[in-house]
Design an enzyme around this catalytic site. Structure first.
Site, short mmCIF file in Angstrom:
data_model
loop_
_atom_site.label_atom_id
_atom_site.label_comp_id
_atom_site.label_asym_id
_atom_site.label_seq_id
_atom_site.Cartn_x
_atom_site.Cartn_y
_atom_site.Cartn_z
N GLN A 126 0.83 -1.20 0.00
CA GLN A 126 0.00 0.00 0.00
C GLN A 126 0.87 1.26 0.00
O GLN A 126 0.65 2.18 -0.79
CB GLN A 126 -0.91 0.00 1.24
N CYS A 129 -5.72 4.86 2.32
CA CYS A 129 -5.52 3.55 1.66
C CYS A 129 -6.84 2.89 1.33
O CYS A 129 -6.88 2.04 0.44
CB CYS A 129 -4.68 2.65 2.56
N ARG A 147 -1.99 0.48 -7.08
CA ARG A 147 -1.66 -0.80 -6.44
C ARG A 147 -1.31 -1.83 -7.52
O ARG A 147 -0.37 -2.61 -7.37
CB ARG A 147 -2.86 -1.33 -5.61
N1 NVA Z 1 -5.23 -0.38 8.91
C1 NVA Z 1 -6.17 -1.07 8.07
C2 NVA Z 1 -5.71 -1.10 6.65
C3 NVA Z 1 -6.67 -1.73 5.68
C4 NVA Z 1 -6.14 -1.76 4.30
C5 NVA Z 1 -6.38 -2.48 8.60
O1 NVA Z 1 -5.39 -3.15 8.95
O2 NVA Z 1 -7.51 -2.92 8.68
N1 CP Z 2 -6.01 -0.82 1.01
C1 CP Z 2 -6.21 -2.14 1.03
O1 CP Z 2 -5.29 -2.95 1.22
O2 CP Z 2 -7.52 -2.51 0.83
P1 CP Z 2 -8.15 -3.94 0.96
O3 CP Z 2 -8.26 -4.27 2.43
O4 CP Z 2 -9.49 -3.83 0.31
O5 CP Z 2 -7.28 -4.95 0.27
#
Ligand code: NVA
Ligand code: CP
Length: 307
Positions: free
Chosen positions: A138, A266, A294
C-alpha cells in the site's frame, strides 16, 4: 530468493528501481485496456498463489489484475476452506506444498509472526499483503501516486493524522528509505510502536510525533489517514474513536496544508470518522489513483521478487 515483507528489509536503491519501473511500465501500457496483457508477457507460465486470512477488496483485485497484465496465472487459497485454515495441516507442510504449485505467494495474515513463520518454510518468494504490523504494498503505491502527481517525494512533508497502525509503520520505514519528512499526529495511547520510531531515528529519519493535528498538517504536501479501527483490532471501539476524534481530516485541516496539497487514504474508509465526505470527494483527494496504482506497483514488486 527475494521476499517483499517489510520496506525496511529492502535496499533504498532497489526500492527506487521498483517505483521507477512501475511508473515506466504504467506509461507504456497507457493505451491498452485494463485486462490486456503487456506485450512482453513477462510472467507467462508463472503462478501467484494468494492467501487471505482477512477480508480484502483492493489487494485481492489489484494482484489479480497485476498477474493478468503480466501474462501469468493465479491460484487463490481460502484458509476457511483448506486444511491450513482448519488447523489439521501444519504451516510447514502447507508451505512446502504451495512451493510445488506456485512460483510466488502473496499472503494477508492476522499476525505478522505467523507470516514470518510461513515464509521460513516456503521455497518460493512471498509478498506481504498486510499483517497487523505492516502494509508495504500500500505504501509503495502511495509513494508512486505522490510522485506521479507532485514529483520526487524526497524532502517533501507528509502528515499522518490518526491511529499509529500498520500503514504508518510502513510509512515510517519509507520515510527512512525515500528521505521525506513525516509528521505524525496521534494521541499518546495510539502512537506507533516505540521500536520502529527508535529504528527510524537511528537511521536519521526526518520524523516527528505530536499530539497536535494542526501542527502536523501545517504546510504539508500530503495529508494521510486511515480507519481508526483496523481489521482484528481488539479495543474498546467507542473509547478509541473518542480519543481519535480531534484527528479527523476535514476542511480545516486541509486548509493548513499547502494550497496544492493532496489527501491520501488507503481505503476502506469510515467516512464521517477519520475523514469527512467533503475531503474524501474533494479536489485534493487522490484516493482512487492510490487504489489504481496498487496494480502497477505490485507488478513491479512481483517481478523484482522473481528476478
Ligand atoms: N489499517 C487497516 C488497513 C486496511 C487496508 C487495517 O489493517 O484494517
Ligand atoms: N487498502 C487495502 O489494502 O484494501 P483492501 O483491504 O481492500 O485490500
Amino acid at each position: 530468493m527475494k521476499n517483499f515483507i517489510n520496506i525496511a528489509d529492502v535496499d533504498k536503491k532497489e526500492l527506487r528501481k521498483i517505483i521507477d519501473h512501475a511508473k515506466s511500465q504504467k506509461e507504456k501500457r497507457s493505451k491498452l485496456r485494463k485486462s490486456a496483457i503487456d506485450s512482453e508477457k513477462p510472467l507467462a507460465g508463472k503462478t501467484l498463489v494468494m492467501i487471505f486470512e482477512k477480508p480484502s477488496t483492493r489487494t485481492r483485485l489489484s494482484f489479480e489484475l497485476a498477474m493478468k497484465q503480466l501474462g501469468g496465472e493465479l491460484l487463490v487459497l481460502n484458509p476457511k476452506e483448506s486444511h491450513y485454515g482448519s488447523g489439521d495441516e501444519s504451516i510447514h507442510d502447507t508451505a512446502k506444498v504451495l512451493s510445488q504449485y506456485g512460483d510466488i505467494v502473496m499472503m494477508r495474515t492476522q499476525r505478522h509472526k505467523h507470516f514470518l513463520e510461513f515464509s521460513k518454510y516456503l521455497d518460493i518468494p512471498i509478498i506481504n499483503g498486510l499483517t497487523n504490523l505492516s502494509h508495504p504494498c500500500q505504501v509503495m503505491s502511495d509513494i508512486m501516486t505522490f510522485e506521479e502527481l507532485k514529483g520526487p517525494i524526497q524532502n517533501k512533508k507528509i502528515a499522518w493524522l490518526g491511529d499509529g497502525n500498520n500503514i504508518v509503520y510502513s510509512l515510517i520505514e519509507s520515510a527512512v528509505k525515500f528521505n521525506f519528512e513525516l509528521a505524525i499526529a496521534c494521541p499518546k495511547k495510539f502512537r506507533p510502536e516505540e521500536k520502529i520510531i527508535k529504528w527510524a531515528k537511528k537511521n536519521k529519519a526526518k520524523i516527528w510525533i505530536t499530539k497536535d493535528p494542526f501542527e502536523a498538517a501545517n504546510l504539508a504536501d500530503c495529508v494521510m489517514t486511515d480507519k481508526w479501527i483496523s481489521m482484528g483490532d481488539r479495543v474498546n471501539e467507542k473509547k478509541k474513536k473518542k480519543l481519535l476524534k480531534p484527528y479527523q481530516v476535514n476542511k480545516k485541516i486541509m486548509k493548513l496544508a499547502k494550497e496544492k496539497a493532496i489527501f491520501m487514504h488507503c481505503l476502506p474508509a469510515s467516512r464521517g470518522e477519520e475523514v469527512t465526505n467533503e475531503v474524501m470527494d474533494g479536489k485534493q483527494s487522490v484516493v482512487w489513483l492510490e487504489a489504481l496504482n496498487r496494480i502497477h506497483v505490485q507488478k513491479s514488486i512481483i517481478q523484482w521478487c522473481l528476478r
